[in-house]
Design an enzyme around this catalytic site. Structure first.
Site, short mmCIF file in Angstrom:
data_model
loop_
_atom_site.label_atom_id
_atom_site.label_comp_id
_atom_site.label_asym_id
_atom_site.label_seq_id
_atom_site.Cartn_x
_atom_site.Cartn_y
_atom_site.Cartn_z
N ASN A 177 -23.30 20.04 9.34
CA ASN A 177 -22.31 20.63 10.25
C ASN A 177 -22.58 22.11 10.52
O ASN A 177 -23.12 22.82 9.68
CB ASN A 177 -20.90 20.46 9.69
CG ASN A 177 -20.39 19.04 9.90
OD1 ASN A 177 -21.10 18.18 10.40
ND2 ASN A 177 -19.15 18.80 9.51
N MET A 178 -22.13 22.58 11.67
CA MET A 178 -22.42 23.95 12.08
C MET A 178 -21.96 25.00 11.07
O MET A 178 -22.63 25.99 10.83
CB MET A 178 -21.78 24.24 13.45
CG MET A 178 -22.41 23.48 14.60
SD MET A 178 -21.77 23.98 16.21
CE MET A 178 -22.55 25.58 16.38
N LYS A 179 -20.78 24.76 10.46
CA LYS A 179 -20.23 25.76 9.54
C LYS A 179 -21.03 25.89 8.27
O LYS A 179 -21.00 26.92 7.60
CB LYS A 179 -18.78 25.44 9.21
CG LYS A 179 -18.59 24.12 8.46
CD LYS A 179 -17.12 23.82 8.23
CE LYS A 179 -16.94 22.49 7.51
NZ LYS A 179 -15.51 22.17 7.29
N GLY A 180 -21.76 24.82 7.90
CA GLY A 180 -22.62 24.89 6.72
C GLY A 180 -21.86 24.97 5.41
O GLY A 180 -20.80 24.39 5.26
N PHE A 181 -22.39 25.76 4.49
CA PHE A 181 -21.86 25.82 3.13
C PHE A 181 -22.09 27.18 2.52
O PHE A 181 -23.21 27.70 2.54
CB PHE A 181 -22.52 24.72 2.29
CG PHE A 181 -22.28 24.82 0.82
CD1 PHE A 181 -21.00 24.70 0.29
CD2 PHE A 181 -23.33 25.04 -0.06
CE1 PHE A 181 -20.78 24.80 -1.08
CE2 PHE A 181 -23.12 25.13 -1.42
CZ PHE A 181 -21.84 25.01 -1.93
#
Length: 266
Positions: free
Chosen positions: A130-134
């Site tokens: 996902n774009m937001k990542g981690f």
């Protein structure tokens, strides 16, 4: 004064270096009673531990008791003789990765990811894709150099393969969270097995990830890499990029495929 560490006789550390102190937890299918506490102590003693203390005992269901135990072990291992395959990739930023893809690959890297079988947990898959990542590390969807298809959870293995073929994917990312009775191992084997039956075993870069997945396990099951707890999206991106560059160097084909199509490939 700090004790000198003997790596040829490595033991767990608790209060003092080399004291062999460990903490463990387990469940017994009995009610939490004094008899159950003693049974837990005897079981740990049978395992070869000493100085056993039951730090916690509680009821977690009808006829089930949960224990937290402190104990000491006398055995050690020679750490200098421990060998395990490790992932070693260059640490590039997402901008550096995108730039290399533009210059050398000359097209977006295509990736299909999914949780297969009965696994309904997409937290790891989404953290990578996902774009937001981690943890401040952006996900692969946000890279201009990756084209990502996230199929989500409970995806049949055959559907994952079909989608990867349809998308002309360079890589497949399999995420496994559920691990009871080693179902993650069975599902990982199912993917490599079905790829082989369709003549696609060499078509994709195969990456697996999850809490119980290790790089060693992944290699043993026919994958190119395994990522576990703490892995970042950029770790996966760097690995896939390096595999793509290696394929480009060996074939001169920026599609990352063999000159002769594999059996079953479309």
């Amino acid at each position: 004064m700090k004790a000198e560490l003997d790596l040829k006789s490595l033991k767990p550390y608790g209060d003092t270096t080399g004291d062999g102190s460990v903490q463990m937890s387990f469940t017994l299918p009995v009610e939490p009673t004094p008899k159950a506490r003693e049974a837990a102590t005897l079981i740990v003693r049978e395992w070869g531990f000493t100085d056993i203390k039951i730090a916690h005992m509680s009821k977690i269901g009808e006829n089930y008791a949960f224990f937290v135990v402190f104990a000491r072990c006398g055995k050690s291992i020679d750490y200098t003789k421990v060998h395990v395959p490790e992932l070693s990739t260059e640490k590039r930023t997402y901008k550096e990765i995108d730039q290399i893809i533009v210059v050398k690959i000359k097209r977006p890297i295509r990736l299909v990811g999914a949780c297969t079988g009965y696994d309904a947990h997409t937290v790891g898959l989404d953290a990578i894709l996902n774009m937001k990542g981690f943890d401040g590390d952006i996900g692969l969807e946000r890279y201009r150099g990756f084209r990502v298809v996230n199929m989500g959870s409970q995806v049949p293995t055959s559907d994952l393969i079909d989608r990867a073929v349809k998308e002309k994917a360079d890589a497949i990312l399999l995420s496994k969270i559920v691990s009871q009775k080693d179902i993650h191992v069975s599902d990982m084997r199912e993917l490599t097995g079905k790829l082989k039956k369709r003549g696609l075993e060499n078509r994709f870069i195969l990456v697996a990830g999850g809490p119980r997945v290790t790089h060693k396990l992944a290699l043993e099951l026919g994958y190119d890499a395994g990522f576990t707890i703490g892995a970042r999206p950029s770790d996966v991106a760097n690995f896939i990029l390096e595999k793509m560059l290696a394929k480009l160097d060996s074939t001169g084909d920026n599609e990352g495929t063999k000159k002769k199509k594999s059996k079953g490939e479309t």
